[in-house]
Structure formats: C-alpha cells, structure tokens
Design an enzyme around this catalytic site. Structure first.
Site, PDB file in Angstrom:
ATOM      1  N   ASN A  12     -20.871   6.363  13.172  1.00 54.68           N
ATOM      2  CA  ASN A  12     -21.397   4.963  14.046  1.00 54.68           C
ATOM      3  C   ASN A  12     -20.138   4.224  14.553  1.00 54.68           C
ATOM      4  O   ASN A  12     -19.505   3.370  14.003  1.00 54.68           O
ATOM      5  CB  ASN A  12     -21.917   4.125  13.018  1.00 54.68           C
ATOM      6  N   ARG A  91     -24.646   7.711  16.048  1.00 53.89           N
ATOM      7  CA  ARG A  91     -25.709   6.796  16.400  1.00 53.89           C
ATOM      8  C   ARG A  91     -25.369   6.202  17.711  1.00 53.89           C
ATOM      9  O   ARG A  91     -24.226   6.078  18.080  1.00 53.89           O
ATOM     10  CB  ARG A  91     -25.454   5.485  15.510  1.00 53.89           C
ATOM     11  N   HIS A 180     -33.459  -0.708  16.118  1.00 57.70           N
ATOM     12  CA  HIS A 180     -33.614  -0.465  14.919  1.00 57.70           C
ATOM     13  C   HIS A 180     -34.549   0.774  14.648  1.00 57.70           C
ATOM     14  O   HIS A 180     -35.291   0.926  13.586  1.00 57.70           O
ATOM     15  CB  HIS A 180     -34.363  -1.539  14.088  1.00 57.70           C
ATOM     16  N   ARG A 241     -27.974 -14.709  16.219  1.00 47.60           N
ATOM     17  CA  ARG A 241     -28.830 -14.580  17.494  1.00 47.60           C
ATOM     18  C   ARG A 241     -30.424 -15.531  17.252  1.00 47.60           C
ATOM     19  O   ARG A 241     -30.871 -15.496  16.147  1.00 47.60           O
ATOM     20  CB  ARG A 241     -29.668 -13.355  17.754  1.00 47.60           C
ATOM     21  N   GLU A 385     -30.555   4.652   7.352  1.00 48.87           N
ATOM     22  CA  GLU A 385     -30.671   5.349   8.716  1.00 48.87           C
ATOM     23  C   GLU A 385     -29.554   6.652   8.810  1.00 48.87           C
ATOM     24  O   GLU A 385     -29.670   7.576   9.631  1.00 48.87           O
ATOM     25  CB  GLU A 385     -29.701   4.157   9.584  1.00 48.87           C
TER      26      GLU A 385
END
Ligand code: AMP
Length: 408
Positions: A12, A91, A180, A241, A385
C-alpha cells in the site's frame, strides 16, 4: 503451514510511506508486516517491521519509494522467502469507471491508472510509484492492482449521479465513486458466511468507521449505494474531514477566511471533522477519554459523529429490498463499544435491542453479534483489506490453476 506455501506481498504505497504485508497464500498469519515512512521528507526515512510478534526499526540510508521497497525486499530475501513470493498485490485508490474489478498490471493497465490520476492526484501517483518500483525489482512476478472504488461500480445510475449539469459527468467524470470498497467486499463476504445469509438474497448496511469513514448498502453481494462521493470527503464525519457540507457554507467560509477553493478544500479535508468540532483531537479514543472528563466539545464531536452514522444507516437501508444486518468495522467500529451502543440505541425504530455485555466484549479484533435477537442483526466484523488484496492477487496471478495451491 508448509514451508513451500506460496507467498503474496501486499503493498500500500502512499505519498510518503509504503505499508506492506507478506502473507502465505493459504490465508494464515502474515510472516512480515510494517511500514516504511518519511519517504519524501528531508529527515531520515525508516522502516518499522513486525515479525514473530516483535517490532524493530531500521534507518533507511536513502529516501524514495524504490529504496523503501528495495529494503523491504532485502528483508524478505534475508529470511529466505523471496523465491516463494508468487504475486504482488497493490492497493490503488481510484480506478474511475475503467476498473470494475482487480486487474493484472500491464502497460495498458498502468496507462489507465494514470488516466484516473486527476481524480485522486496524490493517492494514485503514490500507488503508481509502488507499482513501478515492484515491477522493476521483481520483473518476473505478476503484479495485481486492487481498487478502492471497484466494488462500488455496481451502484445504479440514480445512486451515483450528482444533480449537476451532466456535461461535467460526460466530459470530466464528475460522479459518486465511493471508496473503502476492498473493506466492504471483504466484510460483506464474511457477513454472508457468519450470518448464514443466502448469497443471492440479502441486504446489509456496513459502516466502516476509522480515521476515514464511510457506509455502504450491499444488496446480494453488490454495492448499491455508499456515502463517499467523487472524493473521500463526502458523507460521514471523519477524523479531520467534514463529510457532508452545504456548498453554500463552504463558499461563505472561503469569503470570511479569505481562502480560495483549494484552501477551502484543504480546510475541509485536514482541519475539520472530529478535530474541527472538538478543537482537541481527530482520534476517537482521545475524545472518548476527554468526554469522560467532562470536555463538552469532545462530547459534541462524538454526538455529531454518531448522529451522522445513524442518519446514513437509515438512508442506506432504503436501497435494500431486505435488511438483514448492520455491520460495524474499522478502528472505531471494531473497538468502540460506546459508539456502537449510541448508534444502536438511536436505531430503535429498526427494533435493534443491544446486548450490552456482548457489545463490551467485542473489541481488539473480536468478531460477533451484539444484538439480542432483533429481526435485523447487529454485528462487529473486523476488516482485513490486505487479506482481500492477497486473495485477488492469488486468483488473478492464477496460482490455483498452476497447481501451486491446495486450498486457500
Ligand atoms: P483506523 O483508521 O481504521 O485505523 O481507525 C483509527 C480510529 O480508531 C482512531 O480514531 C482511533 O482512536 C480509533 N480507535 C482505535 N482503538 C479504539 C478504541 N479502543 N476505542 C475507541 N476508538 C478506537
């Protein structure tokens, strides 16, 4: 686990760090995992590694993604594992409309990832650095790209269309993409097994609550709506956020703070969310502790976060034809019994009755049901993941067909 079990390296690659995991193809625990960080700063880059339950740090002599991956691969080599690495899974954040599933990396796939870079400039460019470095360092090993957006490509047009002049969609691809996706895919597959659902007739709302947070309605294994949008800024309240915000409010912020559009965008991505409300921290655990000591801003941040989660669970349920379960995942979803209790207590209209004791036990990677026999179940299912990326890499690299795997 056999010493001959093929291995998959999961990478990743972010803008200033590379996270990695070396996973046996039979799905057993990682042999090695860690992060190379500070890759773009002037300070020393370092590699933090976990192996056999131990953690150690290595200073890297030079910066940059290729050097970081070289250091990671020399660690794999020094342990005698390099010959067993049969695939690398990467990823990739944004696959636009071009990628509806994971793909083996070819020059054409790289060109298509580059074409999506405008949608997520920092992320996709960093992902490509990792892909290029691994392709050079392991030229004969299949490389596979797994996209955060791909799972949501099944959303119907009415769920992904923004009510804006459609030339912006046609000419510039402005629409809801959702993120996601790898997590939602993993958790929805686990949920079908654990809840004993019919793969062709079920409905779930999955809330992935971590530093980034989003929710997804899954109908018969497919995403049919999600809260994140063109970028990961829309939807739920997150660590830094804002999630949903009236663009009129954003424009007024720009005027009063004398910020241009990029400045407003940065403020909503980096200074808002839990951090902005609490004026204390973006970290959920820190805010829970502060609220326990009577900090009212921290309490307000937790309440607004909860309200948004509840609101979206209700909204997403309307995309389903049956509602079998709400699933909590991500760092907050998997660990905060308090958040789950607040959410389920506010979802009484859906007849959830929390099993408070079991709920408190579901932390630190535990997996299980937390309601008292409601019609719609509530579960905690830890996400993974990397396992999903490894699974895709194994499938797409064709390790099964090559007879390299017994049963994964
Ligand atoms: P993630 O981005 O999925 O790693 O999740 C990070 C978030 O999970 C942070 O806000 C953490 O504070 C939160 N988190 C991790 N452990 C706990 C915990 N035991 N209780 C509450 N929140 C937690």
């Amino acid at each position: 686990m056999s010493d001959q079990q093929p291995l998959v390296l999961v990478v990743n690659s972010g803008s200033s760090s590379v996270k990695f995991k070396l996973l046996p193809a039979d799905g057993s625990s990682p042999l090695l995992s860690g992060i190379a960080e500070s890759l773009c700063t002037s300070g020393p880059a370092r590699l933090i590694v976990r192996q056999n339950g131990e953690r150690f740090t290595e200073e890297l002599t030079s910066t940059g993604h290729q050097n970081a991956l070289r250091a990671i691969l020399s660690l794999v080599k020094s342990n005698g594992w390099i010959k067993r690495v049969r695939a690398v899974g990467h990823r990739v954040v944004h696959g636009g409309e071009r990628f509806t599933e994971s793909a083996r990396i070819t020059p054409e796939v790289i060109r298509n990832i580059e074409a999506c870079t405008d949608f997520a400039p920092l992320h996709n460019a960093a992902n490509l650095l990792g892909i290029r470095a691994c392709s050079e360092l392991l030229p004969s090993i299949p490389q596979v790209a797994v996209f955060d957006t791909a799972f949501h490509q099944t959303m119907p047009v009415e769920a992904f269309t923004y009510a804006i002049p459609q030339r912006f969609y046609r000419d510039h691809g402005i629409r809801r993409y959702g993120f996601h996706g790898t997590s939602f895919r993993y958790v929805s597959e686990r949920a079908v097994e654990l809840l004993g659902l019919d793969p062709d007739d079920h409905g779930l709302v999955i809330v992935h609550l971590g530093n980034g947070a989003s929710a997804c309605a899954v109908r018969n294994g497919k995403s049919c709506d999600t809260t994140m949008g063109f970028t990961p800024l829309e939807g739920l309240v997150m660590g830094t956020r804002s999630g949903d915000l009236d663009i009129g409010a954003a424009a007024q912020i720009g005027r009063v703070a004398q910020l241009n559009l990029a400045g407003v965008e940065a403020l909503l991505n980096r200074d808002s969310g839990l951090l902005g409300i609490s004026e204390l921290s973006s970290d959920f655990r820190t805010l829970e502790d502060a609220a326990d000591f009577g900090d009212q801003s921290a309490e307000l941040a937790l309440d607004v976060f909860t309200h948004r989660v509840v609101r979206y669970i209700g909204a997403l349920a309307t995309s389903l034809t049956r509602f079998d379960g709400v699933i909590f995942t991500g760092g907050i979803g998997e660990n905060s019994a308090r958040l789950r209790e607040m959410v389920l207590n506010r979802l009484r209209a859906f007849s959830f009755v929390l099993h408070a004791q079991t709920n408190r036990r579901m932390v630190g990677g535990a997996c299980g049901r937390i309601d008292r026999g409601s019609h719609t179940q509530a579960w905690v299912i830890p996400t993974d993941e990397e396992a999903m990326i490894a699974r895709d890499a194994i499938r797409i690299a064709g390790l099964h067909q090559q007879g390299l795997l017994r049963a994964a």
